[in-house]
Structure formats: structure tokens, C-alpha cells
Design a protein around this motif. Structure first.
Motif: not given
Length: 145
Positions: A39-40, A121-122, A50-51, A133-140
Motif C-alpha cells: 500500500l506504499a 480500517h485502511v 492530502v491530510k 497531477r494525482e496524489t494517493n494517500s493511505v489512512v488508518n
């Protein structure tokens, strides 16, 4: 008769004060197998920021809670709200975007009273700016109860 009418009017006026929660993740979705693979996300990017603003990532919380994510464009670009995709990282992936559609704007996601079953939950949040331009951010999200 007038007292019954007064009670009904009072109930109608107060009923909008009751907080309702909306399902973000169902118990059936939470029971799905975890997504496999990495999920990097990328390192330094010129894409939007994205925060997770609420709740605090990896901190145990109770459901329902306010789910807030802030977007920030870089340079002279603007956030494209129609490009936002929110995915629950299960097998198969669960697209949460339709549930959040009304809560998504150029400044971020503001979904009040999100109902989520207990567990970790991820969630992946993807957004593009006006330059593509795209940003992907993973939150837990860690829900205790």
C-alpha cells in the motif's frame, strides 16, 4: 387537542437536533479479507496535499465520528473534486466514493457522524489537481467500539 398539537410541534422542532450517523463502512465490508500487496505511496510529489484532519490516524476512536480530510493544491492549480476517489482496501476493493459524494469539495472531505464497525480500517484517498497531477494517500482508522 391543543396540548397534543403543542407536543407535536415541539417534537418537530427538536427532532432536527438529534444526531444521526451515516454508514461509511458496513459490517459485511469490514469482514472482507484484507487487500494483498503493498500500500506504499510515492515520495515527493507536485500533486495536491492530502491530510487526515479527523480523526487522528492510528489513534483508537469510537464510532460514530467525523471523518475529515483536507486537500491543498500546489502552485496555481486547483483541486478537481470530481477526481476524488475513496477506496476501502479490502479484497475486493470497496468504493466508498458514492457514500461520500455530498461531503466532497475542493477543500476536502467533511463527512459527519461516520458509522464504522470496530477494527482497523485502511482507506486510500486519491485526488487530482487541475493539471492532472494525482496524489494517493493511505489512512488508518482504528475504531474501538
Amino acid at each position: 387537542m391543543k396540548s397534543v398539537l403543542k407536543i407535536l410541534v415541539a417534537f418537530a422542532l427538536c427532532s432536527h437536533l438529534i444526531a444521526y450517523s451515516a454508514p461509511l463502512i458496513s459490517a459485511q465490508e469490514a469482514a472482507l479479507p484484507e487487500a494483498s500487496g503493498s500500500l506504499a505511496t510515492r515520495g515527493i510529489s507536485r500533486g495536491p496535499s492530502v491530510k487526515l484532519a479527523s480523526p487522528e490516524a492510528d489513534a483508537p476512536i469510537a464510532s460514530p465520528f467525523d471523518f475529515k480530510v483536507n486537500f491543498e493544491a500546489r502552485g496555481d492549480t486547483k483541486i478537481d473534486p470530481d477526481s476524488v476517489k475513496v477506496t476501502y482496501m479490502k479484497t475486493p476493493f470497496v468504493d466508498l466514493t458514492p457514500r461520500l459524494k455530498k461531503a466532497i469539495g475542493a477543500s476536502g472531505i467533511d463527512f459527519a457522524k461516520a458509522s464504522v464497525p470496530p477494527g482497523t480500517h485502511v482507506i486510500r484517498v486519491s485526488v487530482k489537481d487541475s493539471d492532472g497531477r494525482e496524489t494517493n494517500s493511505v489512512v488508518n482508522l482504528v475504531v474501538s467500539k
